[in-house]
Write a protein that holds these residues in place. Structure first.
Motif, PDB file in Angstrom:
ATOM      1  N   GLU B 310      55.863  52.044  42.907  1.00 33.23           N
ATOM      2  CA  GLU B 310      55.475  51.026  43.884  1.00 33.23           C
ATOM      3  C   GLU B 310      54.735  51.713  45.030  1.00 33.23           C
ATOM      4  O   GLU B 310      55.268  52.628  45.659  1.00 33.23           O
ATOM      5  N   VAL B 311      53.497  51.270  45.277  1.00 38.41           N
ATOM      6  CA  VAL B 311      52.739  51.855  46.380  1.00 38.41           C
ATOM      7  C   VAL B 311      53.224  51.233  47.685  1.00 38.41           C
ATOM      8  O   VAL B 311      53.212  50.018  47.850  1.00 38.41           O
ATOM      9  N   VAL B 312      53.685  52.084  48.598  1.00 42.60           N
ATOM     10  CA  VAL B 312      54.265  51.613  49.848  1.00 42.60           C
ATOM     11  C   VAL B 312      53.195  51.554  50.932  1.00 42.60           C
ATOM     12  O   VAL B 312      53.220  50.701  51.818  1.00 42.60           O
ATOM     13  N   HIS B 313      52.223  52.447  50.832  1.00 38.49           N
ATOM     14  CA  HIS B 313      51.276  52.631  51.937  1.00 38.49           C
ATOM     15  C   HIS B 313      50.075  53.371  51.376  1.00 38.49           C
ATOM     16  O   HIS B 313      50.216  54.266  50.558  1.00 38.49           O
ATOM     17  N   GLU B 314      48.882  52.967  51.803  1.00 43.49           N
ATOM     18  CA  GLU B 314      47.690  53.669  51.329  1.00 43.49           C
ATOM     19  C   GLU B 314      46.645  53.648  52.439  1.00 43.49           C
ATOM     20  O   GLU B 314      46.359  52.597  53.010  1.00 43.49           O
ATOM     21  N   THR B 315      46.102  54.795  52.787  1.00 46.38           N
ATOM     22  CA  THR B 315      45.002  54.831  53.758  1.00 46.38           C
ATOM     23  C   THR B 315      43.861  55.634  53.159  1.00 46.38           C
ATOM     24  O   THR B 315      44.076  56.627  52.460  1.00 46.38           O
ATOM     25  N   ARG B 316      42.659  55.192  53.431  1.00 47.51           N
ATOM     26  CA  ARG B 316      41.471  55.876  52.920  1.00 47.51           C
ATOM     27  C   ARG B 316      41.155  57.085  53.794  1.00 47.51           C
ATOM     28  O   ARG B 316      41.506  57.143  54.966  1.00 47.51           O
ATOM     29  N   ALA B 317      40.481  58.047  53.208  1.00 48.82           N
ATOM     30  CA  ALA B 317      40.049  59.220  53.956  1.00 48.82           C
ATOM     31  C   ALA B 317      38.938  58.831  54.920  1.00 48.82           C
ATOM     32  O   ALA B 317      38.197  57.884  54.675  1.00 48.82           O
ATOM     33  N   VAL B 318      38.867  59.557  56.062  1.00 50.65           N
ATOM     34  CA  VAL B 318      37.754  59.360  56.992  1.00 50.65           C
ATOM     35  C   VAL B 318      37.005  60.680  57.078  1.00 50.65           C
ATOM     36  O   VAL B 318      37.564  61.705  57.472  1.00 50.65           O
ATOM     37  N   VAL B 319      35.743  60.639  56.667  1.00 49.46           N
ATOM     38  CA  VAL B 319      34.940  61.861  56.652  1.00 49.46           C
ATOM     39  C   VAL B 319      34.366  62.073  58.050  1.00 49.46           C
ATOM     40  O   VAL B 319      33.893  61.140  58.682  1.00 49.46           O
ATOM     41  N   CYS B 320      34.445  63.323  58.517  1.00 47.10           N
ATOM     42  CA  CYS B 320      33.910  63.610  59.848  1.00 47.10           C
ATOM     43  C   CYS B 320      32.384  63.633  59.808  1.00 47.10           C
ATOM     44  O   CYS B 320      31.773  63.865  58.764  1.00 47.10           O
ATOM     45  N   SER B 321      31.782  63.395  60.968  1.00 40.56           N
ATOM     46  CA  SER B 321      30.315  63.382  61.091  1.00 40.56           C
ATOM     47  C   SER B 321      29.751  64.760  60.750  1.00 40.56           C
ATOM     48  O   SER B 321      30.130  65.769  61.353  1.00 40.56           O
ATOM     49  N   GLU B 322      28.837  64.799  59.791  1.00 43.59           N
ATOM     50  CA  GLU B 322      28.237  66.082  59.407  1.00 43.59           C
ATOM     51  C   GLU B 322      27.465  66.681  60.570  1.00 43.59           C
ATOM     52  O   GLU B 322      27.493  67.887  60.800  1.00 43.59           O
ATOM     53  N   LYS B 323      26.771  65.794  61.280  1.00 42.38           N
ATOM     54  CA  LYS B 323      25.892  66.279  62.347  1.00 42.38           C
ATOM     55  C   LYS B 323      26.717  66.879  63.487  1.00 42.38           C
ATOM     56  O   LYS B 323      26.486  68.013  63.906  1.00 42.38           O
ATOM     57  N   LEU B 324      27.704  66.120  63.964  1.00 41.20           N
ATOM     58  CA  LEU B 324      28.542  66.627  65.060  1.00 41.20           C
ATOM     59  C   LEU B 324      29.308  67.873  64.633  1.00 41.20           C
ATOM     60  O   LEU B 324      29.479  68.820  65.403  1.00 41.20           O
ATOM     61  N   SER B 325      29.778  67.872  63.365  1.00 38.87           N
ATOM     62  CA  SER B 325      30.534  69.029  62.875  1.00 38.87           C
ATOM     63  C   SER B 325      29.643  70.265  62.813  1.00 38.87           C
ATOM     64  O   SER B 325      30.086  71.376  63.126  1.00 38.87           O
ATOM     65  N   ALA B 326      28.381  70.072  62.426  1.00 40.13           N
ATOM     66  CA  ALA B 326      27.443  71.206  62.365  1.00 40.13           C
ATOM     67  C   ALA B 326      27.196  71.743  63.772  1.00 40.13           C
ATOM     68  O   ALA B 326      27.123  72.963  63.980  1.00 40.13           O
ATOM     69  N   GLN B 327      27.118  70.826  64.746  1.00 40.53           N
ATOM     70  CA  GLN B 327      26.909  71.282  66.128  1.00 40.53           C
ATOM     71  C   GLN B 327      28.149  71.997  66.659  1.00 40.53           C
ATOM     72  O   GLN B 327      28.041  73.000  67.363  1.00 40.53           O
ATOM     73  N   LEU B 328      29.325  71.492  66.277  1.00 40.18           N
ATOM     74  CA  LEU B 328      30.560  72.203  66.629  1.00 40.18           C
ATOM     75  C   LEU B 328      30.579  73.595  65.982  1.00 40.18           C
ATOM     76  O   LEU B 328      30.971  74.584  66.609  1.00 40.18           O
ATOM     77  N   ALA B 329      30.116  73.645  64.714  1.00 35.25           N
ATOM     78  CA  ALA B 329      30.118  74.919  63.979  1.00 35.25           C
ATOM     79  C   ALA B 329      29.225  75.939  64.667  1.00 35.25           C
ATOM     80  O   ALA B 329      29.569  77.130  64.758  1.00 35.25           O
ATOM     81  N   THR B 330      28.088  75.492  65.157  1.00 35.36           N
ATOM     82  CA  THR B 330      27.192  76.397  65.892  1.00 35.36           C
ATOM     83  C   THR B 330      27.922  76.983  67.098  1.00 35.36           C
ATOM     84  O   THR B 330      27.821  78.186  67.382  1.00 35.36           O
ATOM     85  N   ALA B 331      28.675  76.153  67.772  1.00 33.87           N
ATOM     86  CA  ALA B 331      29.422  76.624  68.940  1.00 33.87           C
ATOM     87  C   ALA B 331      30.548  77.572  68.537  1.00 33.87           C
ATOM     88  O   ALA B 331      30.810  78.571  69.214  1.00 33.87           O
ATOM     89  N   VAL B 332      31.205  77.272  67.413  1.00 30.55           N
ATOM     90  CA  VAL B 332      32.282  78.165  66.941  1.00 30.55           C
ATOM     91  C   VAL B 332      31.713  79.528  66.588  1.00 30.55           C
ATOM     92  O   VAL B 332      32.314  80.569  66.879  1.00 30.55           O
ATOM     93  N   LYS B 333      30.541  79.530  65.966  1.00 28.69           N
ATOM     94  CA  LYS B 333      29.905  80.782  65.536  1.00 28.69           C
ATOM     95  C   LYS B 333      29.662  81.728  66.721  1.00 28.69           C
ATOM     96  O   LYS B 333      29.603  82.939  66.555  1.00 28.69           O
TER      97      LYS B 333
END
Lengths: 402, 402
Positions: B310-333
């Motif tokens: 019995e499925v009690v609960h189900e939530t879909r995945a939320v993919v993060c923004s590629e663009k914002l993540s790439a800009q964050l990655a530049t800063a992490v680098k």
């Protein structure tokens, strides 16, 4: 079978059968069974703990005694057969002797034990332990759910705690002990047999096993960084089953599992489980336990967890008398094409009585292997076979008795 | 870090940190954080459910808004970092801009969500749902342990249940949403990295699985005549682990197990267990669930048991923004040799905000992957790295902003 029904009406709880040590229902049950014993030409007595004993005299006053017995107490919401059947069958044998005015070269005593199930005092075999001289006086301090001590319950039941020791039967006077009982398992049914002969009452190891890993977040902990106590326990549970399947006669059960912290989104950090191992041979049971401890350690070493094993309870197997069992087998052969010898996985008063005199047991088929349940059932036909077997057995024993 | 300590002192329960929606401690926390926002040159407001929002104006009055956020509520007996760290880091970024008198081509809003953990109302994301316009008015009828409805709790917290709908942010005005949060898992620590970038917030399936066999006497039922529900469940638990180990990124957990009847001397007749499956890709999670249902059915067919899911609960995945993540990655680098991209197995407000605006998340290493525990810890050095990354990210975004 009428008597089974009559006894089943004597209960502490209206609407279901519950008859515990020292209760008003036990008192009434003793009185009813005593009346049946008297009708069968027996003299009755109640010993210091409340066991009801009927004596059918032998040819001579100093004749040895052949004991028959089973228990008159029950579990809660019990079936009608577990216990009473053995007492009623034994009385029925004596009825037959009495009707035919047969006196044997030995006396017969039929015992209705006052406590085998141990429901009221979380104990075992209080009745037979008194007769076998193995009663532990410490148990007198046990209290029931209402705070009444066993000592007081014995007094209220017209018994005498001070005389428990002297109630012990003298082994020198005994010829042996025979107990008829429903099988409480499915083996006779699967083999299509009314009765079978018990080889031994299995020894038992009860252990508490703990797997200690590391709790963690079910969403954020990758599989390769987990120390999941439940996965280790699952491996162990299957190893237990596998070993028992490979080892003839071994039964092994994990019946309780407790998972900590026990939330759907938390990796189990600790698992406690119970292990119940039984075999007719102590050496096989002990070897199985050793093997399982080794497997548990191997599982936890590989998974980087901790393993702990604590023995909670251990009883040795009691092997039934070869001689008495062979004589029972001769009687079974008169009735059935096949004589099945099987161990008893459950405990019985015979395990206690077997320590002071040769003991043997006759199992009677029960429907679906069910016991400790209101649907517990042995058929009229099977009970008839058991009665014929016991009658034959007694007469054969009389012939070979010196 | 001083601010982390100051906030941690604001609790509903003396001696441990617990701050639930609408409580006096939440009120005081909002007031304290609002004072920090003011010091950083922000205008503050509290919305209809009690989310605290600080606004740092952009160059133009109609500038788009870059959102930063995390939650100010906690679980019971919480750690100090889960939630507050993201709010405090965002304010620290604005402090720096304010100190250097930098105005950006976009406004910055820092949100302290009033409820993410859902402790008081057994809910999730009440705060971000209001701002994302996905709040379900039915939730207003939920009652807490004292019988106080959510609607009344909102009023007591100076909010207005009637205005929840209009509190929704207009996606057209938004540039994106950034959330900094402790990892709550051990991946960054194992990789020896201070921070990492979240690829997606995993979707989740929670199911209740039942194995139904046949209870029986542990002593009298031979192994070949058993239908042991626990042995079937053990096979399943190992299959769950095995599938997750083989499937990259999948985490699968059995966290609760209930065995019936649950006595050491009774073969388990029924086992209930929980299954928690999470993956950043919904298709992989769904395929895993399908596979496990098939395996469960196969196990029970072979063992002659019954299987239920019995499925009690189900939530879909939320993919993060590629663009914002790439800009964050530049800063992490700029700060680290390696940029680690990892999914979030736990839920976050970013999953809700990601539905109305591009969202990205920065994870900060936490000691032993521990969260929801008083020992929860992110080091001063790692928090410093995260602050540098966020500062860099904002300045880079300003440069590339049209």
């Amino acid at each position: 079978m009428q008597r089974i029904e009559e006894l089943a009406k004597i209960t502490d709880e209206p609407g279901r059968l519950t008859r515990t040590f020292g209760s008003p229902a036990m008192q009434r049950a003793n009185e009813l069974v005593a009346s049946w014993m008297c009708e069968a030409g027996m003299k009755t007595r109640v010993d210091a703990i409340g066991n009801l004993i009927g004596h059918y005299a032998g040819e001579k006053a100093d004749a040895k005694i052949l004991l028959f017995g089973s228990h008159l107490d029950t579990v809660r919401n019990a079936g009608k057969f577990d216990g009473p059947l053995g007492v009623i069958l034994a009385i029925a044998c004596v009825v037959e002797l009495h009707r035919q005015k047969i006196q044997l070269p030995f006396a017969i005593e039929v015992i209705g034990f006052a406590d085998e199930e141990g429901v009221r005092y979380q104990s075992t075999y209080l009745g037979s332990k008194v007769l076998a001289g193995s009663f532990d006086a410490k148990d007198l301090k046990r209290k029931d759910a209402d705070g009444i001590s066993l000592a007081d319950a014995i007094k209220n039941f017209s018994g005498d705690p001070a005389k428990l020791k002297s109630a012990r039967l003298n082994p020198k006077n005994l010829l042996g002990y025979i107990e008829a009982h429903i099988e409480q398992g499915p083996v006779l049914e699967k083999n299509n047999l009314a009765v079978g002969i018990v080889t031994a009452i299995a020894g038992q190891t009860r252990a508490r096993i703990t797997f200690t890993g590391h709790a963690g977040h079910a969403g954020t902990t990758p599989m390769n960084l987990r120390q999941d106590a439940l996965c280790a326990a699952a491996e162990f549970i299957l190893a237990v089953e596998n070993l028992a399947r490979k080892t003839t006669g071994l039964v092994a059960t994990v019946g309780q599992v407790k998972v900590e912290p026990g939330a759907s989104n938390v990796i189990p950090g600790e698992v406690n489980l119970t292990l119940d191992l039984r075999h007719a041979k102590d050496s096989i049971r002990q070897a199985a336990h050793k093997k399982l401890k080794l497997i548990g350690s191997q599982i936890t070493r590989r998974r980087k967890l901790k393993f702990a094993n604590e023995v909670v309870h251990e009883t040795r197997a009691v092997v039934c008398s070869e001689k008495l069992s062979a004589q029972l087998a001769t009687a079974v052969k008169q009735q059935l094409k096949k004589v099945l010898h099987l161990p008893s996985g459950a405990g019985h008063d015979a395990a206690v009585m077997g320590k002071i005199t040769p003991a043997a047991m006759l199992f009677i088929r029960c429907k679906n292997g069910l016991s400790h349940h209101p649907d517990e059932l042995a058929s009229l036909a099977d009970v008839g076979v058991a009665l014929d077997v016991l009658n034959d057995f007694i007469l054969q024993l009389a012939k070979t008795h010196e």
